[in-house]
Design an enzyme around this catalytic site. Structure first.
Site, PDB file in Angstrom:
ATOM      1  N   CYS A  79      72.397  -3.142  80.630  1.00 32.76           N
ATOM      2  CA  CYS A  79      73.352  -3.655  81.611  1.00 32.76           C
ATOM      3  C   CYS A  79      74.034  -2.492  82.340  1.00 32.76           C
ATOM      4  CB  CYS A  79      74.340  -4.613  80.956  1.00 32.76           C
ATOM      5  SG  CYS A  79      75.246  -5.638  82.148  1.00 32.76           S
ATOM      6  N   HIS A 183      70.902  -8.486  79.253  1.00 33.72           N
ATOM      7  CA  HIS A 183      71.240  -8.211  77.862  1.00 33.72           C
ATOM      8  C   HIS A 183      70.107  -8.696  76.952  1.00 33.72           C
ATOM      9  CE1 HIS A 183      75.475  -6.943  78.191  1.00 33.72           C
ATOM     10  NE2 HIS A 183      75.483  -7.702  79.277  1.00 33.72           N
ATOM     11  N   GLU A 185      69.784  -8.398  73.808  1.00 37.43           N
ATOM     12  CA  GLU A 185      70.318  -8.919  72.550  1.00 37.43           C
ATOM     13  C   GLU A 185      70.829 -10.351  72.686  1.00 37.43           C
ATOM     14  OE1 GLU A 185      74.001  -7.288  74.559  1.00 37.43           O
ATOM     15  OE2 GLU A 185      71.842  -6.888  74.562  1.00 37.43           O
TER      16      GLU A 185
END
Length: 209
Positions: A79, A183, A185
């Protein structure tokens, strides 16, 4: 060991938990000395570009991250961490970045929702890249008001893009330095597989001089 760089502006918990779930060793590091001992590194980021660069300078990370990238060890930006890898950002005035890659980060402009927030489909421009090996060309989770202007960088670093009223660089990479605007994750199986591919590079000791 994968170093997750703590400079006061990263989503450390979710990134570290994702690496933990994948079964790889990691350490949250807040000094250049700790970073220098790592086999690979992740540069996360949430917030404003200028504030992030100020924090990196104050903690001595600017040269340390550049040296780490030059060492050939795998480095991954997430990001804001991706945006910081480029030459400059127009966020709240002109701010100099790490300049590992050429490129200018600009704000979205248009009569549409800003920030770009939500799930967008990925388009792989380099499906043979090791980073996206066996990764589904599916959806990833984005939250950002600024993006890398693809006209200001080298096209050969673009591994994947998304469409948000224009082409948005979503995955970039060259040699040992990779990054995603989204992102991973928080992007389900697509993101976890991508992180796993990066972590495998670290574990295997892959270096690019």
């Amino acid at each position: 060991m994968i170093a997750i760089i703590d400079y006061g502006m990263g989503n450390l918990h979710s990134v570290s938990k994702a690496i933990e779930r994948l079964g790889y060793d990691y350490e949250i590091v807040d000094s250049p000395e700790q970073l220098s001992k790592a086999d690979g590194a992740i540069l996360p980021g949430v917030g404003a570009f200028g504030d992030a660069m100020r924090n990196l300078r104050e903690q001595g990370f600017v040269d340390a991250i550049r040296d780490f990238a030059a060492s050939g060890r795998p480095l991954f930006g997430i990001c804001l961490g991706m945006q910081l890898l480029f030459s400059e950002s127009e966020e709240h005035g002109q701010n100099e970045g790490l300049a590992i890659f050429p490129g200018v980060v600009r704000r979205f402009q248009g009569d549409y929702k800003i920030p770009h927030m939500g799930w967008n489909r990925l388009n792989f421009l380099q499906p043979d890249s090791v980073l996206v090996k066996d990764v589904e060309q599916g959806y990833a989770y984005f939250v950002h008001s600024y993006f890398l202007d693809p006209a200001t960088t080298d096209r050969d670093i673009l591994i994947g893009t998304a469409d948000y009223f224009q082409e948005v660089p979503a995955i970039i990479g060259r040699k040992n330095v990779y990054a995603t605007q989204f992102h991973p994750e928080k992007s389900g199986d697509v993101g976890m597989k991508l992180l796993d591919n990066f972590a495998k590079l670290v574990k295997e000791g892959v270096k690019h001089g």
